[in-house]
Every structure is written in C-alpha cells, then in structure tokens.
Motif scaffolding. Structure first.
Motif, PDB file in Angstrom:
ATOM      1  N   ARG A  22       0.829  -1.213   0.000  1.00  0.00           N
ATOM      2  CA  ARG A  22       0.000   0.000   0.000  1.00  0.00           C
ATOM      3  C   ARG A  22       0.860   1.258   0.000  1.00  0.00           C
ATOM      4  NH1 ARG A  22      -3.299  -2.890   3.618  1.00  0.00           N
ATOM      5  NH2 ARG A  22      -2.274  -1.895   5.394  1.00  0.00           N
ATOM      6  N   VAL A  25       2.413   1.675  -3.548  1.00  0.00           N
ATOM      7  CA  VAL A  25       1.396   2.024  -4.548  1.00  0.00           C
ATOM      8  C   VAL A  25       0.966   3.478  -4.361  1.00  0.00           C
ATOM      9  CG1 VAL A  25      -0.982   1.599  -5.269  1.00  0.00           C
ATOM     10  CG2 VAL A  25       0.563  -0.326  -4.879  1.00  0.00           C
ATOM     11  N   ARG A  26       0.774   3.874  -3.097  1.00  0.00           N
ATOM     12  CA  ARG A  26       0.326   5.248  -2.824  1.00  0.00           C
ATOM     13  C   ARG A  26       1.378   6.261  -3.273  1.00  0.00           C
ATOM     14  NH1 ARG A  26       0.007   4.820   2.359  1.00  0.00           N
ATOM     15  NH2 ARG A  26      -1.967   3.702   2.295  1.00  0.00           N
ATOM     16  N   LEU A  52       3.707  -4.337  -7.410  1.00  0.00           N
ATOM     17  CA  LEU A  52       3.592  -2.898  -7.676  1.00  0.00           C
ATOM     18  C   LEU A  52       3.501  -2.630  -9.173  1.00  0.00           C
ATOM     19  CD1 LEU A  52       3.760   0.107  -6.876  1.00  0.00           C
ATOM     20  CD2 LEU A  52       6.259  -0.131  -6.923  1.00  0.00           C
ATOM     21  N   ARG A  55       0.042  -3.456 -10.559  1.00  0.00           N
ATOM     22  CA  ARG A  55      -0.959  -2.431 -10.254  1.00  0.00           C
ATOM     23  C   ARG A  55      -0.714  -1.146 -11.033  1.00  0.00           C
ATOM     24  NH1 ARG A  55      -0.998  -6.008  -6.508  1.00  0.00           N
ATOM     25  NH2 ARG A  55      -2.688  -6.271  -4.993  1.00  0.00           N
ATOM     26  N   THR A  56       0.548  -0.809 -11.236  1.00  0.00           N
ATOM     27  CA  THR A  56       0.865   0.393 -12.006  1.00  0.00           C
ATOM     28  C   THR A  56       0.425   0.237 -13.457  1.00  0.00           C
ATOM     29  OG1 THR A  56       2.759   0.828 -10.556  1.00  0.00           O
ATOM     30  CG2 THR A  56       2.727   1.947 -12.687  1.00  0.00           C
TER      31      THR A  56
END
Length: 956
Positions: A22, A25-26, A52, A55-56
């Motif tokens: 998290r 990602v944030r 990561l 998700r990116t």
C-alpha cells in the motif's frame, strides 16, 4: 503433485506485505516520487516489486524495469539504459532535442532526435547525457522507473540515479531496491539521499515473515490450510522467515502432506534432511569466501556450534588468538554473515545460513571442531547434555553420544519434557554399535515415557522396529508390544491392530502380572471399537479382581493404575457399583507416577460422567485432574481432559468461542484420535445447530463414523444421531431413518445403552416422520428395558423425550405433554440446556395442539434461549413456529435501534454469507422468505462497507 498436494513454484497471493505494498502504490501514484526498498537476499523484494508493477500497469502508467547484475560489464549507466529500451513508442513532437544524446545508446528508439556533437569535455558530455535521460523520462508521461539490486550497480549508474533522484522528472516515480548488507554504510548510491521539496519520498525496509506469515505462505504454496503450527514454527526457525528460503525448502520436501502436519520434533527432522537451496547456498558461500581467513575460521566455528555463542567460545573453537579473533568477528558481522542474536552472543540469521557454511567444511575439519566443542562444553555446570551428545555424534564418538544422549533423555523426563525425552531416546536407539544391553535399557525407558507423551507416529515406527530387532531381549518383547498397542489405540485406523497387539502382549507377560494387568484394563474399556460389551465385561471382572488383590497387598500404585481405567469403564456402562469403588480410591499421591495415575482417574471418570449425564461432577473432576496432570508432566492426560472439557461445555451450554477452541485443539492434538474425534463431534453438533450443513457433515465424517471398528464408540453413536437430526432438519426423513438404523446397529452390537441418549430421540423422531410409528414404539420399549437398571441420567432424560415423541405421533397429547415436561426437567437438572430447550419446544407444540393458545409465547422465549446459546437454526425455527400460530408480534416501540451495527438476524445472515451460503440456503436455515433475506444481505453489505459477498468472506 505429492500425495494429493500440488506444490506451486510461488505463492498465488502476496503474503504478509499488504502494508508495504500500500505504501509503495500510494507513493508511486503521486509523482514525482522516489521509492527506496531495502531488504536482504530472499526477503521478497522482487515479488513485491512485481505486485507494484502489475498495479501500475493496470492504472495505465508506463513501467520501465532495469536489473543490476553481480558481474558488472564495462558499460556505464547500463542498468538505466537497459530500462529505457522498454520505453516503446514516444511521440517525436514531445521530445526535446536534448534527448538526441541518447540516440547512440538507444537505437531501438528511432524517434529520438539526431545526436548533438560532442562537447569535448567528458564531464560536460556526461552531464548532458544525464539531462537527456531526465528529459526523456519527462516526455514519457506517467512512468515508473524501477531499478532492482542497486547494490550491484556500477558507479556511473549510481551517479545517474543520484541525479534523477535530486530532481525527479515530472510525472515520474523512481523505485530503487537493494540489499542493505551489501552496500557500504547502508548507502546504496554512495551518499545519503535527501528528498527534494515538492516530491514524494517513501522508504520501505522489508522484514522477514513472522511465524504466521510462514504458515500462510506454506499453505498457499501447497494449496492447503492444514499446516501445523509446529511445522510453521520449525520452518520459521530454519529460514528466519525469508520467503525465498521458505519456498525453496517447501519445494524440497519429499512428502509435503505429511511434513506440514508433523509435530515439532518430526518437523525438525524432516526439515534438517532438506538441503540448503542452491541460490541461497551460493549467496552465503560467496560472502564466506570473500572473508579473510581468520573471519572464515570464526564463522566456521559458529556453524559447528549451531547456536549463538560468546566471543570467547567462538575464539576457543576457532583456535585463534583473542585479538585476531575480535577483528575476525567484526569482519564477519560487517559482511552480515554473522549477526548479534542477543547481548554478546553471535550466530547466524537462520539455520539455512548455518548449514550452508557447515557444508563447506571438510570432514576432518568438522570432526576436529566438534571435538573442541566437546572439550569446552563438558565441564560446564549444568552440562549442556543435548549439545554434547550431538557434538559427540558428529565427532564420531558414538560412546559419548550415547552417554550424553541418554543422560539428556533422563533429565528431560524428570523435568516433564516428555517430547524431548522421547526424541532423544529414539535418536539413541538409532545409533550404531549398540549392544543388546543398550537396546534393552533404552527400549524400557522409551516404553515408560511414551504413553504419557504426545508423540505418536514416530514412536510407533520405533517400537515396531524394536520388535524385529534381534538385540532386544525376549523377556522385554511383551512390554514393548504392550506399549505399541497402547500407542496404536490413539491412532486413526489402528484400533483393531491395537487390540491384537495388546492381546499378544498379555500372553507374553505371564511372568510380569503388573504389566499384563495394564493391558487387560485397556481391553476392558468399552468405548474402543465395536467389540461387544460382553467381551469387555470379561476383562472388567478380571481387572476388578486384580484391583482387590493389589489393594489387599498394599500395592497402592498398581491398584490406582487399574482403578484409573476400570472405574471409568464401569461408569460408561451405567454400572452404579463403580461409585463405591471410586470412593475407596486414593485421594492423594505419594509419587510422581501415582500422581499421573490419580490424574488419569479424575479425567477418565470426568469423561464417563460427561457421556452418562453427570455434567457438574465432570466439570469438577476435570479441573482437579487437569491440575494434577499438568503438575506431574502428563501431557496426554491433559490433552484428553481438554477435549472432554470442550464436550462438557457443549453439553452444559457454554458455547461462546467453543468452535474456535475445538479447532485449535484439533490442530494441537491432530494425531490423537481420542481427542480429535470427540472435538470433531462437538464441531459437527455446533455447525448443525447453526444450519451449516456442509461443514457439519465434514466434522461428523472426521469422527470415523464410517469405521466403527476403528473408532470411539460413544462418539460415533452420537455422530449418527447428529447426522440423522441434520437430515430431518432438511426434510430428508428416509435418509434420516437409514442413518439412525446404522447408529442403532452399532449400539445394539456394542450393548452399551448408557450412550443411547444422543441417538434414541432422533431415531424415534425419524421413524415417526418417516411413517414408521410402530417401529418407534418398539424402539421405545427396547430402550426402556435396556436402561431400566442403568445409572445413566442422560439416557433416562432421553427416554422421557422418546416417550413424548412417540405419544405425540400417535395423538396421545396428554401423555406427550407429561413426557416432554419430564424430559425438560431432567435435562435442566443435568444440566443440558440445549436439550432442555428442545424438549420445551416439543412441549409447546403439544400444548398448542391440545388447545392451549398461551403456549405460543413460549416460542419467542425459547428463541431467545437458543440465541443465547448460539443455536441459530433452532432460534429461527422457534420464531417461525411463533409466526405460524398467527399471534401478533409485539410492537418494536421501545426496542433499541441498531444503526450501523448488525442486528442479531443480520449477524446470522452475515455469518452464513461468509460461509458461502446462497440466499436460498440462508432462507431455509433461518426460516425467512427470499425477499427478507435479500433485504438483510443488502443491509449487511452496507453496514460492513463491502461491495460483494466475496469481500465479506475475505474480511470474515
């Protein structure tokens, strides 16, 4: 695939890294940003980076990836250039002329402008190249540049990365991963990084997994949740929680299914047999060979000791001068091959690192270091006996290994650590060059401690091997065979084999009557298998005579040992004379062994009380028996007492957290059938009371319900009753009759009618609902005859319930009302509140049928009683019965509002949703309409702030 378990190459889900992911990602989603990810080799940096990147990519952002290599090529800036090659199409109009400086390095990017002429100054050319990289990243739009293993980066790449981090390109996020132990001073780029104002920065140090994380990762790799806590603890100890080491070790297991369910000692042996994963071994050896000679020697000494040690001990074993050893230790610590595990104690981060170094030692060098360890440790007070035995064994000193190992086993037994004692004795018995007298002595010691401990499968294997060992004296074979039978009787699928071994042992123990009597007392136990009661009584009578003889001779120990079995056996059969024998039993113990037998007596009698209906007395005896067993070191007795406690809590209505306790105990005692079968019964009954039919069926199956010859009979009889009741609740009367018939067949074969209380009311109900009313009446008559002289309060309460069921079916309502009222009262006095509430519910139905409208309100009262117990299904049935009477539901005015909290019904719905039930199934369980369930489901999802029932299952 091995034994039904599929071993995955990597976990399908990310374990134990939610917070770290998290954070990354944030930060990556708020460019410009710099992300630093530190962690040792094998800790899972690459896996986290992969998550990561995934998700990116899903967010529509470009990802550029470069990986530094341990063997650096003479190509400065190579890792960044390699990453930029993946840039793909870039609109030429967005490119600054400055980016042409990259054209010679990136011929793949044909849209780059022509390269500018050289400036004639290498430093100026380098600066222009850095600016070109900055400009290209800015032109690429939202981009994540990942550079892994920066500890291997060349100096040029480090300089370029420092330049980019000082002023991150707009829209760009930079992630650098590295091993802190591999970079001088922990600075991956050679100097400290200071965030630039206006850019985000996050530093994540990835720690190894804890024990629970290791357990979850192992389960994910093998696709099973049945990973024992002991195995996870040993695996964590061996790998220090490094995910890579965990994965490689699990892959190397020869029998994953058996291994992950092993207890502590067995898990250690299985894991010790696994070789160090090649990649991890190479990493450790690379660090080792880079050390100076003295530092290698101190590291090798630590590997031989295999546990944290003081500098003085390491110095002496390494054979170094103190001053030289100090500098050597510092070098080993600097390279992170050794760590300070506690104040002034040094060792390895994990067992795999120790084993990798140990494996580099030549045989003669290893032996010499172990000899030094023995010389240095043997004069310590107290002597570290286990360590001395291991060092002797590895030094080739078999006599010393036997001497110290046996002494360690004796010491462990005296201290009550029976698991350690058993493991040490098994190791000693496996040693080479044992004489017949050694085998005899060790075998007797193992036989003495095994029955009080929890070790199961490994002990059985050792005992079986001993019986075929020619060195074992013939006079001892009966004793070893008796112990084997006693161990087998605890093991699933082995009860019939146990009986055979015990009978053979008794025949061989003619000259040792005390041991033979122990075997007879076990054969007298009526709860084992499907042997008829008449056969047990033959043994019961013989043991009673032996008790009388021992008491007359003043042999208090033998009398107490036999009483601990026979009194409980008599009580199980409903024999009231056993209470008089119990009154004559000793109340105090003079020795530790007498205390173990007194603990057995209390706990065994408590178990009998729980089955025949003396529930309060069961609770008192459990408390005293557990205390006695814990004080004298009798873990097996403690285990059986804890399962009896769960059963008693079920009977007496103490259900809060009971399923969690039962599941935890099954995990702890999973190899002990007497414990796990009783706990599975309770879990099945709890699940059925909540309408979780599938889960209940699984638990009932785990009682060995289909293997009566290899099961514990009262458990199986009750399980038949539980399954039949569950089938009746689902309107499957025909199947319920068949199930009841199987239970009755076993009950009649066994002949112990004191256990009929959990089966007979359900059987009578099944017969009546299945159109077999006369069979129900005949069963009632049989029940009355069989228990007329038995001291079994639970069975007598059940008899009253059966009378009510049969009378109600035949329309004899006054008789039914009287019988159900009698049953309710008897159950309340036991106490058995769940059974009492069920009898009260039947009573209310009969009163309604008999014209008493006031009985309707009883259903709402009973719904509250069932709710208080946790019997969701029963509570819902009572509410449905109340609605069916046409009575007006009381106004909700004055009742509390639940707001954002779940109401009781919503909690029921939420639990069933989390267990995977459909709306239709929930409606059937809770006696609600589909529309009402839909409304409850919507409210549950809203209040719990989840979007789907799938998320609810995850967050449960």
């Amino acid at each position: 695939m091995t034994n039904g378990i599929v071993c995955r190459t990597s976990s399908p889900v990310l374990i134990g890294r939610a917070a770290e992911l998290r954070a990354l990602v944030r930060a990556a989603a708020a460019p410009p940003a710099v992300l630093m990810l530190e962690g040792e080799a094998g800790v899972g940096k690459t896996r986290l980076v992969s998550e990561l990147i995934a998700r990116t990519g899903k967010a529509g952002r470009r990802v550029l990836l470069g990986c530094c290599q341990p063997l650096r090529e003479p190509f400065p800036y190579g890792v960044v250039i390699e990453a930029l090659r993946g840039a793909g199409d870039v609109p030429a109009a967005t490119l600054s002329p400055l980016t042409g400086a990259l054209a010679p390095y990136l011929p793949e990017l044909t849209q780059l402008p022509a390269p500018p002429p050289p400036l004639g100054d290498p430093r100026a050319d380098r600066h222009r190249l850095f600016r070109a990289v900055h400009a290209l990243l800015a032109a690429l739009g939202p981009v994540l540049l990942v550079v892994e293993d920066v500890h291997w980066a060349d100096d040029g790449s480090r300089q370029l990365l420092r330049f980019l981090m000082a002023d991150p390109p707009p829209g760009s996020s930079l992630l650098l991963s590295y091993r802190g132990e591999e970079v001088p001073g922990g600075l991956p780029l050679g100097s400290a990084y200071r965030p630039t104002p206006g850019s985000a920065s996050v530093f994540v140090r990835l720690a190894p997994l804890d024990r629970d994380g290791v357990r979850q990762l192992t389960g994910a790799l093998l696709g099973t949740s049945a990973v024992s806590a002991e195995f996870a603890a040993r695996l964590h100890e061996r790998t220090a929680g490094l995910p890579f080491a965990v994965e490689e070790t699990v892959h190397a297991l020869r029998d994953p299914e058996g291994a992950v369910q092993a207890d502590g000692a067995a898990a250690r042996r299985l894991l010790d047999a696994v070789e160090v994963p090649a990649l991890l071994r190479d990493t450790i050896v690379e660090r080792l060979t880079a050390l100076p000679l003295a530092a290698r020697r101190i590291t090798e000494a630590a590997a031989v000791l295999a546990e944290p040690a003081t500098p003085d001990l390491l110095t002496a074993i390494a054979g170094l001068a103190p001053a030289r050893a100090r500098h050597a230790l510092i070098r080993a610590l600097d390279r992170a091959i050794l760590v300070e595990t506690a104040d002034c104690h040094y060792g390895f981060r994990h067992t795999l690192a120790q084993q990798a170094v140990y494996d580099t030692l030549a045989g003669p060098d290893r032996q010499e270091l172990h000899r030094r360890a023995v010389r240095l440790l043997r004069d310590r007070t107290p002597a570290p006996l286990v360590r001395l035995a291991e060092h002797c064994r590895k030094a080739g000193d078999t006599a010393g290994a036997l001497r110290y190992g046996e002494a360690a086993a004796d010491q462990a037994g005296e201290l009550g650590d029976l698991a350690a004692a058993i493991d040490l004795l098994r190791t000693a018995l496996a040693g080479p060059d044992l004489t017949p007298s050694d085998v005899d002595r060790l075998a007797v010691k193992l036989s003495t401690v095994a029955c009080n401990g929890l070790s199961q499968r490994e002990v059985v294997t050792t005992l079986e091997r001993l019986l075929s060992d020619e060195r074992l004296s013939g006079r001892l074979s009966g004793e070893i065979r008796l112990t084997l039978g006693l161990m087998l009787i605890r093991q699933a699928g082995s009860l019939e084999a146990a009986r055979v071994e015990i009978e053979l042992a008794i025949a061989a123990l003619g000259d040792r009557p005390a041991l033979a009597a122990r075997g007879m007392a076990v054969l007298a136990q009526p709860w084992v298998g499907d042997t008829p009661l008449a056969e047990h009584r033959r043994w019961l009578d013989r043991v009673d005579k032996l008790i009388a003889a021992a008491s007359a001779a003043g042999d208090r120990g033998r009398a107490l040992t036999l009483m601990a079995s026979n009194i409980a056996s008599r009580l199980h059969t409903g024999d009231a004379r056993a209470w008089r024998t119990l009154a004559d039993a000793p109340v105090r113990a003079g020795t530790a062994e007498e205390q173990r037998q007194l603990a057995r007596l209390h706990c065994n009698v408590a178990d009998a009380c729980s089955w025949i209906g003396y529930h309060r007395r069961a609770g008192r005896l459990l408390r005293s028996g557990t205390r006695l067993a814990a004080d004298c070191g009798a873990p097996y007795v403690v285990g059986t007492a804890r399962s009896t406690g769960v059963h008693t809590d079920w009977l007496t209505g103490d259900w809060a957290g009971l399923d969690g306790r039962a599941e935890a105990l099954i995990e702890e005692y999973r190899d002990l059938l007497p414990v796990t079968s009783e706990l599975s019964l309770v879990l099945g009954l709890l699940s059925a009371a909540r309408g979780a039919w599938d889960r209940a069926a699984e638990h009932f199956t785990a009682t060995a319900i289909d293997q009566p010859g290899n099961a514990f009979t009262p458990v199986v009889i009750a399980a038949h009753g539980g399954v039949a009741a569950m089938l009746l609740a689902q309107d499957a009367a025909v199947a319920a009759v068949a199930q009841a018939d199987r239970g009755l067949e076993l009950l009649r074969t066994k002949g112990v009618w004191a256990w009929a209380g959990d089966l007979l009311p359900v059987a009578a109900d099944a017969y009546c609902l299945g159109g077999r009313g006369e069979r129900a009446r005949a069963l009632l008559g049989e029940f009355e005859r069989e228990i007329s002289t038995l001291d079994a309060p639970m069975a007598h309460a059940a008899l009253a319930a059966c009378r009510g069921i049969v009378a109600a079916h035949h329309g004899e309502l006054p008789d039914a009302i009287k019988a159900f009222d009698d049953a309710r009262g008897q159950y309340e006095r036991l106490p058995a509140p769940y059974h009492a509430a069920q009898a009260a519910e039947r009573l209310a139905h009969c009163r309604l049928r008999h014209g008493d409208p006031a009985a309707a309100t009883t259903f709402t009262e009973l719904a509250e009683v069932f709710d208080g117990l946790g019997a969701t299904r029963d509570a819902a049935r009572c509410r449905h019965a109340y609605r069916a009477t046409g009575a007006v539901t009381p106004s909700r005015r004055g009742r509390r509002g639940y707001g954002d909290e779940l109401s009781p019904r919503e909690r029921d719905v939420a639990r069933l949703l989390a267990e995977g039930h459909t709306n239709r199934e929930i409606a059937e369980v809770l006696f609600l309409s589909r529309r009402t369930v839909e409304q409850h489901v919507a409210s549950v999802l809203r209040k719990l702030k989840v979007r789907s029932r799938g998320e609810l299952a995850v967050t449960r």
